[in-house]
Each structure stands twice: as structure tokens, then as C-alpha cells.
Design an enzyme around this catalytic site. Structure first.
Site, PDB file in Angstrom:
ATOM      1  N   LYS A  53       0.842  -1.204   0.000  1.00 49.80           N
ATOM      2  CA  LYS A  53       0.000   0.000   0.000  1.00 49.80           C
ATOM      3  C   LYS A  53       0.875   1.251   0.000  1.00 49.80           C
ATOM      4  O   LYS A  53       0.628   2.203  -0.738  1.00 49.80           O
ATOM      5  CB  LYS A  53      -0.939  -0.002   1.215  1.00 49.80           C
ATOM      6  CG  LYS A  53      -2.028  -1.077   1.109  1.00 49.80           C
ATOM      7  CD  LYS A  53      -2.786  -1.325   2.406  1.00 49.80           C
ATOM      8  CE  LYS A  53      -3.767  -2.493   2.235  1.00 49.80           C
ATOM      9  NZ  LYS A  53      -4.531  -2.835   3.454  1.00 49.80           N
ATOM     10  N   GLN A  97      -4.509  -1.567   9.724  1.00 47.04           N
ATOM     11  CA  GLN A  97      -4.460  -2.898   9.097  1.00 47.04           C
ATOM     12  C   GLN A  97      -5.044  -3.948  10.036  1.00 47.04           C
ATOM     13  O   GLN A  97      -4.715  -3.999  11.217  1.00 47.04           O
ATOM     14  CB  GLN A  97      -3.000  -3.245   8.738  1.00 47.04           C
ATOM     15  CG  GLN A  97      -2.836  -4.534   7.951  1.00 47.04           C
ATOM     16  CD  GLN A  97      -3.418  -4.476   6.538  1.00 47.04           C
ATOM     17  OE1 GLN A  97      -3.607  -3.402   5.953  1.00 47.04           O
ATOM     18  NE2 GLN A  97      -3.713  -5.643   5.984  1.00 47.04           N
ATOM     19  N   ASP A 120     -10.802   2.922   4.301  1.00 49.31           N
ATOM     20  CA  ASP A 120     -11.195   1.506   4.232  1.00 49.31           C
ATOM     21  C   ASP A 120     -12.704   1.368   4.061  1.00 49.31           C
ATOM     22  O   ASP A 120     -13.186   0.283   3.718  1.00 49.31           O
ATOM     23  CB  ASP A 120     -10.815   0.797   5.544  1.00 49.31           C
ATOM     24  CG  ASP A 120      -9.558  -0.044   5.410  1.00 49.31           C
ATOM     25  OD1 ASP A 120      -9.303  -0.534   4.292  1.00 49.31           O
ATOM     26  OD2 ASP A 120      -8.851  -0.211   6.419  1.00 49.31           O
TER      27      ASP A 120
HETATM   28  N1  GUN Z   1      -6.632  -6.799   6.126  1.00 54.84           N
HETATM   29  C1  GUN Z   1      -6.891  -7.477   4.973  1.00 54.84           C
HETATM   30  N2  GUN Z   1      -7.475  -6.686   4.072  1.00 54.84           N
HETATM   31  C2  GUN Z   1      -7.604  -5.470   4.628  1.00 54.84           C
HETATM   32  C3  GUN Z   1      -8.128  -4.220   4.173  1.00 54.84           C
HETATM   33  O1  GUN Z   1      -8.627  -4.067   3.051  1.00 54.84           O
HETATM   34  N3  GUN Z   1      -8.043  -3.190   5.073  1.00 54.84           N
HETATM   35  C4  GUN Z   1      -7.523  -3.344   6.321  1.00 54.84           C
HETATM   36  N4  GUN Z   1      -7.521  -2.281   7.113  1.00 54.84           N
HETATM   37  N5  GUN Z   1      -7.039  -4.488   6.767  1.00 54.84           N
HETATM   38  C5  GUN Z   1      -7.068  -5.535   5.927  1.00 54.84           C
END
Ligand code: GUN
Length: 300
Positions: A53, A97, A120
């Protein structure tokens, strides 16, 4: 039938390229979109996602900040970090995350994120907007799945979409997005899960099958209708001594067999994964545009 392989890497690159024009527009008005990612602990898979990311953001000229916090952090301290980012004008998007260590209440942390910075789309305010069809920040993976379908000529309108998995991350929101009375949606949606009786009876009805339960190779060819479009959201690490990294990524679909029956299928890796990152970048830019617009209106 030999399935078309849906190239998520290529489509995600297309989306990022289109996004770069919006980023240039923001920069002309003196704004650099900013994304902060909070990572708690040292889970290798989460570390790898967070790195991806950050890299995607930097490549686009988005300001990226990664905040690493120890596994033992208290809920109060984590919430303080969120408050700090909520108040930081350089940060337009905040992401914590998941999964978090079990002593931390994920919902409580998400609730603390300013909904305008919730890239998110997990805050109840944004979940509510999604459900009633009001524009807002949509969760990246489900939104990415919708984009994959539309950009490969598989409009879900009037189709029967069967989702396997009912997580807040993918199953429930992708169903909510695709069932909307809206362009690019209008699907008839069935949600299946671990307690569904005779799962195959349902999956066999799917024009579009979305596998999102996190069980490697669970969807076999006998569960798929000839000519279906199959979207594989699963990503499980399996040990593989022959692989360079010592593991390989496996989806929820038995790719080899299902790709001989489906009309189109996403691979793992290279299907949904890159779309999640691309849509997160889209949300960060949308959040920056919205916050910039709001600030300009305040000044007038
Ligand atoms: N863990 C796995 N996929 C995601 C996501 O799209 N966002 C977040 N914050 N955690 C994740």
C-alpha cells in the site's frame, strides 16, 4: 470452455493511471493527498500488504506514512494515535491494518477514525451510506471486485451473484454494493456461508460466483456452472520449499479445474489483490478532494 483470465494487475494499473490526473489536479491547488497506515505487531502477511500500500501511494505521488506499533500496545494508546492522525491536515486517509491482536477491539478503533478519513470504508457511517446507496467511501476490495466485473464486460445487472463468505471485509459489503439499484449493480444476490445447507446447490446457480471465505481450493469445478464468471478473493499462504519466498499464495478456488469450466476467472495472485490497493488509492484521493473542497467552502 477455457476461461478468460481476468488480469487484475493490468486493470489496477489502468485505474492508477487514470487517478494520476486527479492527483495532479490536487497538487495544482497545493494539496498532496496523504495516507497513513497503522500496523500493529509483526504478522508477515500484514507487513507485506502494508508495504504494498505504501509503495503504491509513493509511486503515485501520494504522501505515505507507516506507523508501526508493538503487538502489546494498549487500546488507549492506539486510539491516541488515531486521534493524532484525525487532527493532522497532511493526512487525508487513515487505515488500521487488520487483523488486530485479540486484546484490541477492532470496532472501537474503527469508530474513532474520522469518517471523512476512513479510506477503508469500515466506519459505520460509511457502511450505512453504502447500504442506503449514498455516495461515500466504499471498502476497497468489494469496490475493486465491482470494477473488475465492469471493466471486463461482465456487468452484474440482472445477473445472479452468489457470494460465499459473510465477512464485514468482503462478503457483506460486496453483496450490498452489487444489489444496489444503481448503474453497475442491479444484481440478484445470494450470500452463502459456513452454515449454508447444500452449498453447491447455490453456487451452481451463480452467473457470477464470488469466493471469499478463506479456505484454499474450496470451490471445485463441480460447484460451478458452465460459463460462470468466478471471482476468487481468497489469499492463503501455503508453504512451498521450491518457491523463492518459501511459500505461495493460494485462492479459495481450484483454479486449474474451474478455469476449464468458467467463462472468466481471476487468478491468485494477480486478480483481486492489486484491485484492493488501487481502490484504496482512489479512496485516498477522493478523501483528499472532499476535505480540500470542504476547507475551501469554509474559507469563503
Ligand atoms: N486486512 C486485509 N485486508 C484489509 C483491508 O482491506 N483493510 C484493512 N484495514 N485491513 C485488511
Amino acid at each position: 470452455m477455457v476461461a478468460q483470465i481476468i488480469d487484475g494487475t493490468r486493470i489496477a494499473a489502468q485505474i492508477r493511471e487514470q487517478l494520476s490526473f486527479r492527483i495532479s489536479g490536487l497538487k495544482v491547488s497545493g494539496v498532496t493527498p496523504g495516507l497513513a497506515v497503522i500496523l500493529v505487531g509483526n504478522d508477515p502477511a500484514s507487513e507485506s500488504y502494508v508495504r504494498g500500500k505504501g509503495r503504491a501511494a509513493e509511486e503515485l505521488g501520494i504522501y505515505s506514512r507507516q506507523i508501526n506499533l508493538p503487538e502489546t500496545i494498549s487500546e488507549d494508546e492506539l486510539i491516541r494515535q488515531v486521534d493524532y492522525l484525525n487532527a493532522d491536515p497532511k493526512i487525508h486517509g487513515i487505515l488500521v491494518q487488520s487483523p488486530l491482536p485479540s486484546h484490541l477491539d477492532e470496532n472501537k478503533v474503527i469508530l474513532r477514525i474520522d469518517p471523512a478519513k476512513d479510506v477503508d470504508g469500515f466506519h459505520p457511517m460509511n457502511v450505512g451510506k453504502m447500504l442506503i446507496g449514498v455516495p461515500g467511501l466504499l471498502p476497497a476490495t468489494p469496490h475493486g471486485i465491482q470494477e473488475l466485473l465492469l471493466r471486463t464486460g461482465n456487468d452484474p445487472g440482472g445477473k445472479h451473484v452468489v457470494v460465499v463468505g459473510r465477512s464485514n471485509l468482503v462478503g457483506k459489503p460486496v453483496a450490498a454494493i452489487l444489489v444496489q439499484k444503481a448503474k453497475g449493480a442491479n444484481a440478484t444476490v445470494t450470500i452463502c456461508h459456513s452454515r449454508t445447507a447444500d452449498l453447491a446447490k447455490h453456487t451452481m446457480q451463480a452467473d457470477i460466483l464470488i469466493a471469499a471465505m478463506g479456505k484454499p481450493r474450496f470451490i471445485t469445478a463441480d460447484m460451478v456452472k458452465e460459463g460462470a464468471v468466478v471471482i476468487d478473493v481468497g489469499v492463503t499462504r501455503e508453504e512451498d520449499p521450491l518457491a523463492k519466498k518459501g511459500y505461495r499464495l493460494v485462492g479459495d478456488v481450484d483454479f486449474e479445474a474451474v478455469s476449464r469450466k468458467a467463462k472468466a476467472i481471476t487468478p491468485v495472485p494477480g486478480g483481486v489483490g492489486p484491485m484492493t490497493v488501487a481502490m484504496l488509492m482512489v479512496n485516498t484521493v477522493s478523501a483528499a478532494e472532499e476535505q480540500t473542497h470542504r476547507n475551501q467552502s469554509k474559507r469563503v
